[in-house]
Design a protein around this motif. Sequence first.
Motif, PDB file in Angstrom:
ATOM      1  N   ARG A 103       0.836  -1.209   0.000  1.00  0.00           N
ATOM      2  CA  ARG A 103       0.000   0.000   0.000  1.00  0.00           C
ATOM      3  C   ARG A 103       0.867   1.254   0.000  1.00  0.00           C
ATOM      4  NH1 ARG A 103      -2.929  -3.114   3.802  1.00  0.00           N
ATOM      5  NH2 ARG A 103      -1.948  -1.971   5.498  1.00  0.00           N
ATOM      6  N   THR A 104       1.924   1.251   0.795  1.00  0.00           N
ATOM      7  CA  THR A 104       2.829   2.397   0.838  1.00  0.00           C
ATOM      8  C   THR A 104       3.467   2.610  -0.523  1.00  0.00           C
ATOM      9  OG1 THR A 104       3.298   1.985   3.172  1.00  0.00           O
ATOM     10  CG2 THR A 104       4.876   3.347   1.973  1.00  0.00           C
ATOM     11  N   ASN A 105       3.890   1.528  -1.158  1.00  0.00           N
ATOM     12  CA  ASN A 105       4.504   1.611  -2.483  1.00  0.00           C
ATOM     13  C   ASN A 105       3.515   2.189  -3.492  1.00  0.00           C
ATOM     14  OD1 ASN A 105       6.592   1.142  -4.416  1.00  0.00           O
ATOM     15  ND2 ASN A 105       5.457  -0.656  -5.108  1.00  0.00           N
ATOM     16  N   GLU A 106       2.290   1.692  -3.469  1.00  0.00           N
ATOM     17  CA  GLU A 106       1.268   2.196  -4.383  1.00  0.00           C
ATOM     18  C   GLU A 106       1.014   3.683  -4.147  1.00  0.00           C
ATOM     19  OE1 GLU A 106      -0.348   0.769  -6.991  1.00  0.00           O
ATOM     20  OE2 GLU A 106       1.052  -0.896  -6.715  1.00  0.00           O
ATOM     21  N   SER A 121      12.470  12.189 -19.436  1.00  0.00           N
ATOM     22  CA  SER A 121      13.475  11.165 -19.164  1.00  0.00           C
ATOM     23  C   SER A 121      13.257  10.483 -17.819  1.00  0.00           C
ATOM     24  CB  SER A 121      14.877  11.782 -19.194  1.00  0.00           C
ATOM     25  OG  SER A 121      15.013  12.699 -18.129  1.00  0.00           O
ATOM     26  N   THR A 122      12.224  10.853 -17.103  1.00  0.00           N
ATOM     27  CA  THR A 122      11.970  10.239 -15.804  1.00  0.00           C
ATOM     28  C   THR A 122      11.305   8.896 -15.998  1.00  0.00           C
ATOM     29  OG1 THR A 122      11.658  12.401 -14.792  1.00  0.00           O
ATOM     30  CG2 THR A 122      10.792  10.516 -13.593  1.00  0.00           C
ATOM     31  N   SER A 123      11.870   7.872 -15.379  1.00  0.00           N
ATOM     32  CA  SER A 123      11.210   6.571 -15.426  1.00  0.00           C
ATOM     33  C   SER A 123      10.782   6.209 -14.021  1.00  0.00           C
ATOM     34  CB  SER A 123      12.139   5.509 -15.996  1.00  0.00           C
ATOM     35  OG  SER A 123      13.198   5.284 -15.123  1.00  0.00           O
ATOM     36  N   PHE A 124       9.715   5.495 -13.922  1.00  0.00           N
ATOM     37  CA  PHE A 124       9.255   5.032 -12.625  1.00  0.00           C
ATOM     38  C   PHE A 124       8.605   3.674 -12.812  1.00  0.00           C
ATOM     39  CE2 PHE A 124       4.714   5.744 -13.190  1.00  0.00           C
ATOM     40  CZ  PHE A 124       4.693   6.626 -14.249  1.00  0.00           C
ATOM     41  N   TYR A 125       8.370   3.009 -11.688  1.00  0.00           N
ATOM     42  CA  TYR A 125       7.777   1.682 -11.737  1.00  0.00           C
ATOM     43  C   TYR A 125       6.282   1.805 -11.502  1.00  0.00           C
ATOM     44  CZ  TYR A 125      12.497  -0.010 -11.498  1.00  0.00           C
ATOM     45  OH  TYR A 125      13.807  -0.266 -11.772  1.00  0.00           O
ATOM     46  N   ARG A 126       5.531   1.098 -12.314  1.00  0.00           N
ATOM     47  CA  ARG A 126       4.096   1.083 -12.138  1.00  0.00           C
ATOM     48  C   ARG A 126       3.637  -0.363 -12.134  1.00  0.00           C
ATOM     49  NH1 ARG A 126       0.915   3.730 -16.581  1.00  0.00           N
ATOM     50  NH2 ARG A 126      -0.300   1.884 -16.975  1.00  0.00           N
ATOM     51  N   CYS A 127       2.790  -0.653 -11.242  1.00  0.00           N
ATOM     52  CA  CYS A 127       2.264  -2.005 -11.130  1.00  0.00           C
ATOM     53  C   CYS A 127       1.132  -2.156 -12.132  1.00  0.00           C
ATOM     54  CB  CYS A 127       1.762  -2.221  -9.703  1.00  0.00           C
ATOM     55  SG  CYS A 127       1.426  -3.920  -9.363  1.00  0.00           S
ATOM     56  N   SER A 128       1.239  -3.108 -13.019  1.00  0.00           N
ATOM     57  CA  SER A 128       0.284  -3.241 -14.104  1.00  0.00           C
ATOM     58  C   SER A 128      -1.046  -3.836 -13.659  1.00  0.00           C
ATOM     59  CB  SER A 128       0.878  -4.074 -15.230  1.00  0.00           C
ATOM     60  OG  SER A 128       1.186  -5.360 -14.754  1.00  0.00           O
ATOM     61  N   GLY A 168      -2.206  -3.678 -10.175  1.00  0.00           N
ATOM     62  CA  GLY A 168      -2.566  -3.269  -8.825  1.00  0.00           C
ATOM     63  C   GLY A 168      -1.860  -4.102  -7.772  1.00  0.00           C
ATOM     64  N   ASN A 169      -1.150  -5.095  -8.178  1.00  0.00           N
ATOM     65  CA  ASN A 169      -0.415  -5.962  -7.270  1.00  0.00           C
ATOM     66  C   ASN A 169       1.044  -5.540  -7.293  1.00  0.00           C
ATOM     67  OD1 ASN A 169       0.784  -8.032  -5.906  1.00  0.00           O
ATOM     68  ND2 ASN A 169      -0.228  -9.669  -7.037  1.00  0.00           N
ATOM     69  N   SER A 170       1.708  -5.566  -6.148  1.00  0.00           N
ATOM     70  CA  SER A 170       3.094  -5.106  -6.116  1.00  0.00           C
ATOM     71  C   SER A 170       4.082  -6.245  -6.316  1.00  0.00           C
ATOM     72  CB  SER A 170       3.376  -4.399  -4.793  1.00  0.00           C
ATOM     73  OG  SER A 170       3.261  -5.328  -3.744  1.00  0.00           O
ATOM     74  N   SER A 171       3.623  -7.351  -6.785  1.00  0.00           N
ATOM     75  CA  SER A 171       4.492  -8.488  -7.036  1.00  0.00           C
ATOM     76  C   SER A 171       5.572  -8.106  -8.044  1.00  0.00           C
ATOM     77  CB  SER A 171       3.650  -9.640  -7.581  1.00  0.00           C
ATOM     78  OG  SER A 171       4.443 -10.559  -8.256  1.00  0.00           O
ATOM     79  N   PRO A 172       6.836  -8.483  -7.781  1.00  0.00           N
ATOM     80  CA  PRO A 172       7.916  -8.105  -8.697  1.00  0.00           C
ATOM     81  C   PRO A 172       7.678  -8.572 -10.127  1.00  0.00           C
ATOM     82  CG  PRO A 172       8.807  -9.046  -6.697  1.00  0.00           C
ATOM     83  CD  PRO A 172       7.314  -9.207  -6.630  1.00  0.00           C
ATOM     84  N   ALA A 173       6.988  -9.664 -10.316  1.00  0.00           N
ATOM     85  CA  ALA A 173       6.751 -10.177 -11.669  1.00  0.00           C
ATOM     86  C   ALA A 173       5.789  -9.282 -12.444  1.00  0.00           C
ATOM     87  CB  ALA A 173       6.197 -11.588 -11.609  1.00  0.00           C
ATOM     88  N   LYS A 174       5.010  -8.470 -11.751  1.00  0.00           N
ATOM     89  CA  LYS A 174       3.982  -7.658 -12.397  1.00  0.00           C
ATOM     90  C   LYS A 174       4.441  -6.196 -12.570  1.00  0.00           C
ATOM     91  CE  LYS A 174       0.609 -10.786 -11.850  1.00  0.00           C
ATOM     92  NZ  LYS A 174      -0.318 -11.306 -12.741  1.00  0.00           N
ATOM     93  N   VAL A 175       5.635  -5.869 -12.103  1.00  0.00           N
ATOM     94  CA  VAL A 175       6.109  -4.489 -12.158  1.00  0.00           C
ATOM     95  C   VAL A 175       6.803  -4.236 -13.486  1.00  0.00           C
ATOM     96  CG1 VAL A 175       7.671  -2.828 -11.104  1.00  0.00           C
ATOM     97  CG2 VAL A 175       6.368  -4.365  -9.665  1.00  0.00           C
ATOM     98  N   ARG A 176       6.522  -3.117 -14.101  1.00  0.00           N
ATOM     99  CA  ARG A 176       7.179  -2.787 -15.363  1.00  0.00           C
ATOM    100  C   ARG A 176       7.640  -1.335 -15.307  1.00  0.00           C
ATOM    101  NH1 ARG A 176       2.940  -0.611 -19.204  1.00  0.00           N
ATOM    102  NH2 ARG A 176       1.082  -0.604 -17.947  1.00  0.00           N
ATOM    103  N   THR A 177       8.658  -1.003 -16.064  1.00  0.00           N
ATOM    104  CA  THR A 177       9.164   0.360 -16.129  1.00  0.00           C
ATOM    105  C   THR A 177       8.407   1.100 -17.200  1.00  0.00           C
ATOM    106  OG1 THR A 177      11.327  -0.409 -15.462  1.00  0.00           O
ATOM    107  CG2 THR A 177      11.221   1.759 -16.475  1.00  0.00           C
ATOM    108  N   VAL A 178       7.967   2.326 -16.866  1.00  0.00           N
ATOM    109  CA  VAL A 178       7.212   3.132 -17.806  1.00  0.00           C
ATOM    110  C   VAL A 178       7.876   4.492 -17.917  1.00  0.00           C
ATOM    111  CG1 VAL A 178       4.966   4.205 -18.212  1.00  0.00           C
ATOM    112  CG2 VAL A 178       5.091   1.951 -17.120  1.00  0.00           C
ATOM    113  N   ARG A 179       8.021   5.001 -19.107  1.00  0.00           N
ATOM    114  CA  ARG A 179       8.581   6.338 -19.323  1.00  0.00           C
ATOM    115  C   ARG A 179       7.459   7.359 -19.317  1.00  0.00           C
ATOM    116  NH1 ARG A 179      13.979   6.986 -19.392  1.00  0.00           N
ATOM    117  NH2 ARG A 179      15.040   5.194 -20.235  1.00  0.00           N
ATOM    118  N   ARG A 180       7.728   8.508 -18.715  1.00  0.00           N
ATOM    119  CA  ARG A 180       6.752   9.600 -18.747  1.00  0.00           C
ATOM    120  C   ARG A 180       7.091  10.575 -19.837  1.00  0.00           C
ATOM    121  NH1 ARG A 180       4.625  12.238 -13.344  1.00  0.00           N
ATOM    122  NH2 ARG A 180       6.563  12.096 -12.413  1.00  0.00           N
TER     123      ARG A 180
END
Length: 104
Positions: free
Chosen positions: A58-61, A83-90, A92-104
């Motif tokens: 929840r804190t991460n989200e 050029s800022t990249s951040f991680y977004r959970c695709s 809603g789950n914070s599982s590492p397998a579901k995290v992807r890098t997205v460019r803004r």
Amino acid sequence: AEKNLILEEKITVLQQQNEELRARIEQNTVITRQLSEENANLQEYVEKEVEEKKRLSRTNEELLWKLQGGEAVSPVKSPPASSTSFYRCSSGNSSPAKVRTVRR
């Protein structure tokens, strides 16, 4: 009389075996109690870990949401948005397998 002696010896042997089996049952009961206690403690530990994981998720989200909304708390000047990249959970789950890098 001889038959009685043989039967008495058998009774003695069976009584000894019976005592040994009772001692083993008692020992197994003690071990079972210890294992049950340990199992309960481990279950409690796992439940606490699951709750901590949920809290961290929840804190991460929340932090990701703030970052997306430009509400970053960092006093350091952030690089340009392109050029800022951040991680977004695709999902809603914070599982590492579901995290992807997205460019803004």
